[in-house]
Design a protein around this motif. Structure first.
Motif, short mmCIF file in Angstrom:
data_model
loop_
_atom_site.label_atom_id
_atom_site.label_comp_id
_atom_site.label_asym_id
_atom_site.label_seq_id
_atom_site.Cartn_x
_atom_site.Cartn_y
_atom_site.Cartn_z
N TYR A 19 6.55 6.23 9.01
CA TYR A 19 7.27 6.00 8.00
C TYR A 19 6.41 5.63 6.77
O TYR A 19 5.86 5.36 6.62
N PRO A 20 8.05 6.91 5.77
CA PRO A 20 6.91 5.87 4.49
C PRO A 20 7.17 5.68 4.14
O PRO A 20 8.23 4.12 4.12
N ILE A 21 6.17 4.88 2.98
CA ILE A 21 6.32 3.61 2.50
C ILE A 21 6.05 3.51 1.07
O ILE A 21 5.64 4.84 0.36
N ILE A 22 5.83 2.27 0.05
CA ILE A 22 5.94 2.59 -0.95
C ILE A 22 4.40 2.34 -1.36
O ILE A 22 3.52 2.12 -0.65
N THR A 23 3.55 3.01 -2.70
CA THR A 23 2.48 2.55 -2.01
C THR A 23 1.52 2.58 -3.94
O THR A 23 0.22 2.28 -3.87
N ASP A 24 2.66 2.22 -5.26
CA ASP A 24 1.89 1.92 -6.20
C ASP A 24 0.75 0.59 -5.90
O ASP A 24 1.63 -0.44 -4.99
N PHE A 25 -0.11 0.67 -6.36
CA PHE A 25 -1.10 -0.94 -6.63
C PHE A 25 -0.38 -2.32 -7.10
O PHE A 25 -0.59 -3.39 -6.36
N ARG A 26 1.02 -2.31 -7.54
CA ARG A 26 1.19 -3.52 -8.34
C ARG A 26 1.94 -4.07 -6.93
O ARG A 26 2.58 -5.33 -6.45
N GLU A 27 2.99 -3.02 -6.17
CA GLU A 27 3.57 -3.55 -4.74
C GLU A 27 2.72 -3.98 -3.83
O GLU A 27 3.56 -4.67 -3.39
N TRP A 28 1.53 -4.14 -3.88
CA TRP A 28 0.76 -3.98 -2.92
C TRP A 28 0.18 -5.40 -3.49
O TRP A 28 -0.17 -6.12 -2.51
N ILE A 29 -0.54 -5.53 -4.66
CA ILE A 29 -0.30 -6.74 -4.93
C ILE A 29 0.79 -8.10 -4.91
O ILE A 29 0.28 -9.05 -4.45
N ARG A 30 2.03 -7.16 -5.16
CA ARG A 30 2.57 -8.11 -5.32
C ARG A 30 3.36 -8.80 -3.38
O ARG A 30 3.61 -10.00 -3.33
N PHE A 31 2.80 -7.70 -2.60
CA PHE A 31 3.23 -7.88 -1.44
C PHE A 31 2.27 -9.22 -0.76
O PHE A 31 2.43 -9.99 -0.05
N SER A 32 0.85 -9.18 -1.42
CA SER A 32 -0.33 -10.33 -0.97
C SER A 32 0.43 -12.01 -1.73
O SER A 32 0.65 -12.64 -1.57
N ASP A 33 1.25 -11.20 -2.43
CA ASP A 33 1.57 -13.19 -3.46
C ASP A 33 2.64 -13.59 -2.64
O ASP A 33 2.84 -13.87 -1.97
N MET A 34 3.69 -12.87 -1.63
CA MET A 34 4.65 -12.83 -1.36
C MET A 34 3.82 -13.86 0.17
O MET A 34 4.88 -14.62 0.67
N LEU A 35 3.13 -12.70 0.67
CA LEU A 35 2.44 -13.40 1.41
C LEU A 35 2.33 -14.77 1.81
O LEU A 35 2.07 -15.84 2.89
N LYS A 36 1.75 -15.15 0.69
CA LYS A 36 1.23 -16.56 0.62
C LYS A 36 2.40 -17.45 0.05
O LYS A 36 1.88 -18.74 -0.75
N SER A 37 3.77 -17.25 -0.30
CA SER A 37 4.20 -17.57 -0.46
C SER A 37 5.45 -18.62 0.20
O SER A 37 4.64 -18.56 1.26
#
Length: 207
Positions: A19-37
């Protein structure tokens, strides 16, 4: 995997399918922030789905989300490189106070949370600018794995590496004065446990 002659991953392999995914570092930092929201699970699922560029895997069954989050965790931690993932270990309490404030009892955890991207952002940005001449605020794109590799490669004299050391060093063999100084610094730069994301949090975020 050897990054010298293999491309950095652009997909997640889930149940045998890529499955192709977004790989930019900003999006994965944002993803981590989302998880703890405090977003509701259904909105977190929508956020997760947006990390996939084409097809979206099964996110709506327990088995499906478990497979997805296993792949997500592997990608986040650079597992394929057998990378020393010091930046996402689960934080444990590292010191306790008894009745006498000047006396400190302590125990070192197997893993300690080494980095908090929101709190540490100024130190990361400045270190990348100084050591790599890379402006993380304006760079068009950087793969998450490249970001993590470069972060790990920063000099030990950088402020971010010092903060990582202060959070994770073994104080048990230090002299009392040095130990007290380290623990004082550690308390001042460590975020409470509920404010960071552990591997367990990743798995539970969508349940």
């Amino acid at each position: 995997m050897n990054v010298f002659y293999e491309d950095l991953p652009e997909t997640l392999k889930i149940n045998g399918k890529e499955y192709p995914i977004i790989t930019d570092f900003r999006e994965w930092i944002r993803f981590s922030d989302m998880l703890k929201s405090d977003l509701q699970p259904q909105y977190k699922l929508e956020f997760l789905a947006e990390m996939f560029l084409e097809d979206t895997p099964d996110l709506y069954t327990e088995e499906g989300i478990e497979e997805v989050m296993d792949s997500i965790t592997s990608f986040l931690s650079l597992e394929a490189l057998e990378f020393p993932d010091q930046y996402s270990g689960e934080l444990e309490e590292v010191e306790e106070f008894d009745e006498k404030p000047e006396e400190v009892e302590y125990k070192d955890a197997t893993e300690k949370k080494a980095i908090y991207y929101e709190q540490d952002a100024p130190y990361i940005i400045s270190a990348f600018r100084r050591e790599y001449q890379v402006n993380l605020l304006s760079v068009p794109y950087m793969h998450w794995w490249e970001f993590r590799i470069l972060l790990d490669g920063l000099s030990e004299e950088s402020q971010i590496k010092k903060r990582i050391y202060w959070r994770t060093c073994d104080v048990s063999k230090m002299e009392k004065k040095e130990r007290m100084e380290i623990l004082k610094i550690r308390r001042s730069i460590t975020i409470p446990e509920e404010e960071y994301v552990s591997d367990e949090d990743i798995g539970n975020a969508f349940m």
